[in-house]
Each structure stands twice: as C-alpha cells, then as structure tokens.
Design a protein around this motif. Sequence first.
Motif, PDB file in Angstrom:
ATOM      1  N   UNK A  67      29.203 -17.536 -32.790  1.00 19.86           N
ATOM      2  CA  UNK A  67      27.841 -17.745 -32.301  1.00 19.86           C
ATOM      3  C   UNK A  67      27.404 -19.137 -32.713  1.00 19.86           C
ATOM      4  N   UNK A  68      27.120 -19.990 -31.727  1.00 23.67           N
ATOM      5  CA  UNK A  68      26.682 -21.360 -31.994  1.00 23.67           C
ATOM      6  C   UNK A  68      25.243 -21.498 -31.520  1.00 23.67           C
ATOM      7  N   UNK A  69      24.422 -22.102 -32.349  1.00 21.62           N
ATOM      8  CA  UNK A  69      23.014 -22.281 -32.007  1.00 21.62           C
ATOM      9  C   UNK A  69      22.693 -23.764 -31.975  1.00 21.62           C
ATOM     10  N   UNK A  70      22.336 -24.269 -30.780  1.00 19.72           N
ATOM     11  CA  UNK A  70      21.967 -25.675 -30.630  1.00 19.72           C
ATOM     12  C   UNK A  70      20.447 -25.762 -30.560  1.00 19.72           C
ATOM     13  N   UNK A  71      19.844 -25.771 -31.711  1.00 21.81           N
ATOM     14  CA  UNK A  71      18.382 -25.854 -31.816  1.00 21.81           C
ATOM     15  C   UNK A  71      18.037 -26.669 -33.040  1.00 21.81           C
ATOM     16  N   UNK A 114      32.301 -27.475 -30.437  1.00 22.82           N
ATOM     17  CA  UNK A 114      32.663 -26.366 -31.327  1.00 22.82           C
ATOM     18  C   UNK A 114      33.509 -25.347 -30.572  1.00 22.82           C
ATOM     19  N   UNK A 115      33.117 -25.027 -29.340  1.00 23.52           N
ATOM     20  CA  UNK A 115      33.898 -24.068 -28.555  1.00 23.52           C
ATOM     21  C   UNK A 115      35.320 -24.572 -28.352  1.00 23.52           C
ATOM     22  N   UNK A 119      38.577 -22.688 -29.878  1.00 22.59           N
ATOM     23  CA  UNK A 119      39.628 -22.243 -28.957  1.00 22.59           C
ATOM     24  C   UNK A 119      40.979 -22.820 -29.379  1.00 22.59           C
ATOM     25  N   UNK A 120      41.009 -24.132 -29.693  1.00 26.69           N
ATOM     26  CA  UNK A 120      42.272 -24.775 -30.068  1.00 26.69           C
ATOM     27  C   UNK A 120      42.836 -24.181 -31.355  1.00 26.69           C
ATOM     28  N   UNK A 121      41.944 -23.853 -32.297  1.00 29.18           N
ATOM     29  CA  UNK A 121      42.387 -23.312 -33.579  1.00 29.18           C
ATOM     30  C   UNK A 121      42.538 -21.789 -33.556  1.00 29.18           C
ATOM     31  N   UNK A 122      42.172 -21.169 -32.424  1.00 24.69           N
ATOM     32  CA  UNK A 122      42.189 -19.712 -32.293  1.00 24.69           C
ATOM     33  C   UNK A 122      41.391 -19.056 -33.416  1.00 24.69           C
ATOM     34  N   UNK A 142      33.712 -22.400 -20.819  1.00 24.28           N
ATOM     35  CA  UNK A 142      34.317 -21.185 -21.363  1.00 24.28           C
ATOM     36  C   UNK A 142      35.295 -20.568 -20.372  1.00 24.28           C
ATOM     37  N   UNK A 143      34.987 -20.712 -19.075  1.00 23.17           N
ATOM     38  CA  UNK A 143      35.917 -20.242 -18.061  1.00 23.17           C
ATOM     39  C   UNK A 143      37.215 -21.031 -18.079  1.00 23.17           C
ATOM     40  N   UNK A 144      37.112 -22.343 -18.228  1.00 26.84           N
ATOM     41  CA  UNK A 144      38.315 -23.180 -18.290  1.00 26.84           C
ATOM     42  C   UNK A 144      39.151 -22.850 -19.526  1.00 26.84           C
TER      43      UNK A 144
END
Length: 362
Positions: A67-71, A114-115, A119-122, A142-144
């Motif tokens: 969960x990432x929060x950009x605020x 971050x995503x 993803x790269x680090x699993x 996220x689809x890619x």
Amino acid sequence: MARRPTIKDIARQAGVSESAVSFALNDRPGVSQDTRARIRRVAEELGWQPNSAARALSGERSGAVGLVLARPAHTLGVESFFLQLVSGIQEVLSAARTALLFQVVEDMDAECAVYRRWWAERRVDGVLVVDPRTRDPRPALLGQLGLPAVTIGEPEPEPEPEPARQLEAPAVPVPAVVSSVRADDAGAMAQVLDHLHGLGHRRIVHIAGLPGLAHTVRRMDSLRTEAARRGLGPDQVRSVVTDYSDAEGAAATRRVLAEPRPPTALVYDNDVMAVAGSAVAAELGIPVPRRLSIVAWDDSALCRVTHPRLTALVRDTAGFGRLAAEELLAVLAGGPPGVRISEQPRLEPRESTAPPPAHTES
C-alpha cells in the motif's frame, strides 16, 4: 544479536540431510510422512521462517501485499480515515498471515517508482491502490507489470475517444487494475443536501479535499448536480479545494466567512477540517448552529466530542478496508476480478446543523 535458524540447524537437530529438510518444508516428494512431520516440528520449535527473498527468486509468493500513499505526510497523523481503513485491511491480512508493506511518498511519480521496484524485487504479491485520480497512470502501469491490484475508490471512467482510421496494427490493450471497491459518494452528497436544503439553507460551501482525486471530483460534481435539482446555482452552492489538513480547512473557512454574503452552511470533506472550521467560527463569534451549520463527511470521535457535536456521515471505514483486502486475497487465490460496493453511509444529524436565521436567506 540472536542468529536466525537455518535449514542446516533444522537438519542437524532432526538428524536428516539438508535436502530432506528442503523437500519437507517445500511440500515436495522425497521424504516419508513421518520424517516430514518431524522436520516441521523441529522447524517450529526453532522458530524458523522461510526467507521471503529466496521464495521470491524461486517463483513462490512473498506473503505480502503493498500500500503506497502519495499524500502530504503532515495530513496523515490527524486524519482518522486512513487509520480506520488500514485497521480494516490489517484485520483481514493478519487472519490470512499476509504482511502489509506500507510506504508514504511525495507524489505520483514516486508511487509508480515504488511499484516498479516492488515488482522487480518480488516484494509483494499484489497492491491496494488508494486515491484514484481522474487521469490515473497507475492502472496501465500495474497492467504492464502484471501486478494484481485492487483500487480503493472507483476512478472516474475516461470518455471514449473518437474512432480514428488505423494506419497500422493497434497496440495490444493494457489490462486495467483487476478489481475495485467503491463508495457511493453521489448518494452521500444527496443526503447532505437533502438535510441542509430541508432546513432552509440556500448558501452552502463544500470545503473539499485535494483536487485531481477522483472522489474529490465526484463529490464536487454531485454537489453541483444536487444543488441544480433544488434550483440552486453556482453563486449559491460551490466547492473550494484544500489539502485535507486542519490548517487549510481553517484558512478556507476564514475566507468564505469573510465574503459579503457568507454561506450559512459548510460541508467539510473530513472530520479534522470540520473541527478546525468550528473552531474558526467560534473565534469569529459566529455561533454554530444558530448562524452557521457544519457537516463533516467522515464521522469520528472528534465529531462526537466537539461542542456542539457535529452532524456527520457515518460509514464503516474499517469495513471498507476489510472489503478491499478480501477482494485482493480472492484475486490472488485465482478468483475473477470484480467490483465490490461498500454499504451506503448514513447522515447522523447532531447539534451542529439547524435552520439558518430568516434574514440570511432572504
């Protein structure tokens, strides 16, 4: 510092080879049921846990969601919504023995970075996406990446583009975020306008949150729609945007109350701004609710202990988080993507709303 137990430690204590331990702990054939049970018992006694990085390299699940929060970070410590949301998420994930990896970042670019790194680090098996934007780059990313996700709050659909002549083969479409949970902001705003309009208010200002967020836009659009249905124009009912903080909520309140024809009712997008607005009214000598009515979008203990107690929309925010976590776990288990709807919030009238003085609406 205590040393973490290893497969070698388990093998030594169980009196077996390291390969037998690997077979047993990874549910692979090659050891008897009795040996498998003995190895697992020893592993539990030693407090052994699988290495998440090694499991990721082997293609197994990490056992965590992100969960990432950009605020702005300063808005999080005082806003109860996210505390309740995360509480509901954690309740479901804990029961499923799944970890929550949480990170606060500066902006949308940093969130996307971050995503990519996760993803790269699993590092995570999927993500929960909050604060959908009106033009949101995250679903395509996220689809890619092929990273399962659930959006908390349905984004506004983009208008369909005009068909154009294809001069070459079209690109393969990118799948969107697989699932979402949504709240009925339009229905909630209708309840608020019903209440205030029924009391006689005709000058209403909505102290909204961050511009560009899909739910902020939905609430502003719903306000205009509901006002128009009641014959109220933009000179009577409108929204002003803030960053959700108590400071900006107070500043916006001062500005609108200093206008030649100030509003008789204010609707705040969270409890913290509503409490700050109530304090500003008291400082300016404007009694609530005799001269100014106040409504908070999210109910909390703050709304119930403030004097006067604030009229607020009551909803199960923790339940909203539970719904999102359940949907993500269902998708990770192979279930079909879908849309889940949270229960309709209800307006709880309290002492902060009343009919306006007769002369103010003449």
